[in-house]
Scaffold this motif. Sequence first.
Motif, PDB file in Angstrom:
ATOM      1  N   VAL A 161       0.828  -1.204   0.000  1.00  0.00           N
ATOM      2  CA  VAL A 161       0.000   0.000   0.000  1.00  0.00           C
ATOM      3  C   VAL A 161       0.867   1.262   0.000  1.00  0.00           C
ATOM      4  O   VAL A 161       0.553   2.236  -0.692  1.00  0.00           O
ATOM      5  N   LEU A 162       1.961   1.241   0.739  1.00  0.00           N
ATOM      6  CA  LEU A 162       2.840   2.414   0.761  1.00  0.00           C
ATOM      7  C   LEU A 162       3.427   2.684  -0.625  1.00  0.00           C
ATOM      8  O   LEU A 162       3.556   3.847  -1.029  1.00  0.00           O
ATOM      9  N   VAL A 163       3.785   1.625  -1.351  1.00  0.00           N
ATOM     10  CA  VAL A 163       4.309   1.803  -2.703  1.00  0.00           C
ATOM     11  C   VAL A 163       3.244   2.446  -3.598  1.00  0.00           C
ATOM     12  O   VAL A 163       3.539   3.363  -4.378  1.00  0.00           O
ATOM     13  N   ILE A 164       2.005   1.979  -3.480  1.00  0.00           N
ATOM     14  CA  ILE A 164       0.922   2.555  -4.288  1.00  0.00           C
ATOM     15  C   ILE A 164       0.712   4.022  -3.932  1.00  0.00           C
ATOM     16  O   ILE A 164       0.585   4.888  -4.816  1.00  0.00           O
ATOM     17  N   LEU A 165       0.667   4.339  -2.637  1.00  0.00           N
ATOM     18  CA  LEU A 165       0.455   5.719  -2.217  1.00  0.00           C
ATOM     19  C   LEU A 165       1.578   6.633  -2.709  1.00  0.00           C
ATOM     20  O   LEU A 165       1.327   7.739  -3.208  1.00  0.00           O
ATOM     21  N   LEU A 166       2.821   6.174  -2.557  1.00  0.00           N
ATOM     22  CA  LEU A 166       3.951   6.991  -3.005  1.00  0.00           C
ATOM     23  C   LEU A 166       3.953   7.131  -4.523  1.00  0.00           C
ATOM     24  O   LEU A 166       4.272   8.209  -5.058  1.00  0.00           O
ATOM     25  N   ALA A 167       3.604   6.067  -5.233  1.00  0.00           N
ATOM     26  CA  ALA A 167       3.576   6.127  -6.691  1.00  0.00           C
ATOM     27  C   ALA A 167       2.576   7.170  -7.173  1.00  0.00           C
ATOM     28  O   ALA A 167       2.880   7.978  -8.068  1.00  0.00           O
ATOM     29  N   PHE A 168       1.394   7.183  -6.575  1.00  0.00           N
ATOM     30  CA  PHE A 168       0.387   8.158  -6.994  1.00  0.00           C
ATOM     31  C   PHE A 168       0.740   9.553  -6.487  1.00  0.00           C
ATOM     32  O   PHE A 168       0.521  10.548  -7.195  1.00  0.00           O
ATOM     33  N   GLY A 169       1.260   9.645  -5.272  1.00  0.00           N
ATOM     34  CA  GLY A 169       1.654  10.955  -4.760  1.00  0.00           C
ATOM     35  C   GLY A 169       2.722  11.605  -5.622  1.00  0.00           C
ATOM     36  O   GLY A 169       2.631  12.785  -5.968  1.00  0.00           O
ATOM     37  N   LEU A 170       3.739  10.825  -5.992  1.00  0.00           N
ATOM     38  CA  LEU A 170       4.803  11.365  -6.842  1.00  0.00           C
ATOM     39  C   LEU A 170       4.331  11.554  -8.282  1.00  0.00           C
ATOM     40  O   LEU A 170       4.742  12.503  -8.957  1.00  0.00           O
ATOM     41  N   GLY A 171       3.472  10.650  -8.750  1.00  0.00           N
ATOM     42  CA  GLY A 171       2.951  10.789 -10.106  1.00  0.00           C
ATOM     43  C   GLY A 171       2.164  12.071 -10.297  1.00  0.00           C
ATOM     44  O   GLY A 171       2.209  12.690 -11.373  1.00  0.00           O
ATOM     45  N   PHE A 172       1.465  12.489  -9.264  1.00  0.00           N
ATOM     46  CA  PHE A 172       0.676  13.719  -9.349  1.00  0.00           C
ATOM     47  C   PHE A 172       1.549  14.972  -9.296  1.00  0.00           C
ATOM     48  O   PHE A 172       1.037  16.086  -9.430  1.00  0.00           O
ATOM     49  N   GLU A 173       2.862  14.798  -9.104  1.00  0.00           N
ATOM     50  CA  GLU A 173       3.788  15.935  -9.133  1.00  0.00           C
ATOM     51  C   GLU A 173       4.172  16.323 -10.557  1.00  0.00           C
ATOM     52  O   GLU A 173       4.902  17.297 -10.759  1.00  0.00           O
ATOM     53  N   LEU A 174       3.698  15.581 -11.542  1.00  0.00           N
ATOM     54  CA  LEU A 174       4.104  15.809 -12.927  1.00  0.00           C
ATOM     55  C   LEU A 174       3.906  17.246 -13.392  1.00  0.00           C
ATOM     56  O   LEU A 174       4.808  17.808 -14.025  1.00  0.00           O
ATOM     57  N   PRO A 175       2.758  17.895 -13.133  1.00  0.00           N
ATOM     58  CA  PRO A 175       2.620  19.283 -13.627  1.00  0.00           C
ATOM     59  C   PRO A 175       3.631  20.237 -13.011  1.00  0.00           C
ATOM     60  O   PRO A 175       4.078  21.177 -13.684  1.00  0.00           O
ATOM     61  N   VAL A 176       4.017  20.015 -11.762  1.00  0.00           N
ATOM     62  CA  VAL A 176       5.028  20.878 -11.145  1.00  0.00           C
ATOM     63  C   VAL A 176       6.361  20.697 -11.853  1.00  0.00           C
ATOM     64  O   VAL A 176       7.080  21.673 -12.128  1.00  0.00           O
ATOM     65  N   ALA A 177       6.712  19.448 -12.165  1.00  0.00           N
ATOM     66  CA  ALA A 177       7.963  19.196 -12.885  1.00  0.00           C
ATOM     67  C   ALA A 177       7.942  19.852 -14.261  1.00  0.00           C
ATOM     68  O   ALA A 177       8.955  20.437 -14.693  1.00  0.00           O
ATOM     69  N   VAL A 178       6.806  19.784 -14.929  1.00  0.00           N
ATOM     70  CA  VAL A 178       6.689  20.404 -16.256  1.00  0.00           C
ATOM     71  C   VAL A 178       6.863  21.920 -16.149  1.00  0.00           C
ATOM     72  O   VAL A 178       7.589  22.539 -16.939  1.00  0.00           O
ATOM     73  N   VAL A 179       6.214  22.532 -15.180  1.00  0.00           N
ATOM     74  CA  VAL A 179       6.317  23.983 -15.007  1.00  0.00           C
ATOM     75  C   VAL A 179       7.753  24.390 -14.708  1.00  0.00           C
ATOM     76  O   VAL A 179       8.259  25.383 -15.260  1.00  0.00           O
TER      77      VAL A 179
END
Length: 246
Positions: A161-179
């Motif tokens: 579950v921690l891997v899933i949570l971290l994967a989605f938490g970090l995945g949702f950082e994509l727009p910040v990385a793009v900016v």
Amino acid sequence: MNRTGELPEDSLMGHLLELRARLLKGVLAVLLVFVALLPLAEPLYARFAAPLLAKLPAGGQLVAIDVASPFFTPIKLAFFVALLLAMPWLIYQAWAFVAPGLYRHEQRLARPLLGSALLLFYVGCAFAWFLVLPAVFGFLTAVTPEGVAMMTDISRYLDFVLVILLAFGLGFELPVAVVVLVLLGAVTPAQLREARAYVIVGIFILAAIVTPPDVISQLLLAIPMCLLYEAGIVAGVLLKRRREGG
């Protein structure tokens, strides 16, 4: 004078002492929250196990394979929750150390980016908890062969579950990385649009790697990341125009 017009530190030792103070404040905050959560470790894990238990057949339960796992696993979860709760304070300490070395216009840009990154991480974790995990566990319990009792180890369940949570938490950082890439001039919005097809393929490959082997969870990660990529392009264009106009 430093970049913000303030007096610089007297020496490298001054910076190191400030860094140590910031680190100590961050560690102390995590420890305080962790100690406060320790009495709640067992009920916290019971709540944490609810998404899987809700999908198991009547009488289904988690098991503890290792002798010490009933003791250490809830404590590990309590520490992870403490880290999540203390994250705003940790980011503030990092910002307070770095900010004096930035120009004022850089500070104005960095503040909303940091806030957005923190918010998106929490949103990603919440998305995984409330939508993805129930779908994943529903799929896994549905494909369990007849005559096989699904009895998951509590420690492995926590890691999963921690891997899933971290994967989605970090995945949702994509727009910040793009900016950030756009503002740094590493790429242009036009280049990001041209690379859209390759990025989408990469997102689906990444989603297939970090999620369980079912199409539902892969789509639940890949589709939001594709949309967030587009949102990052739009935000990057707007912020770039604002900076150039200012």
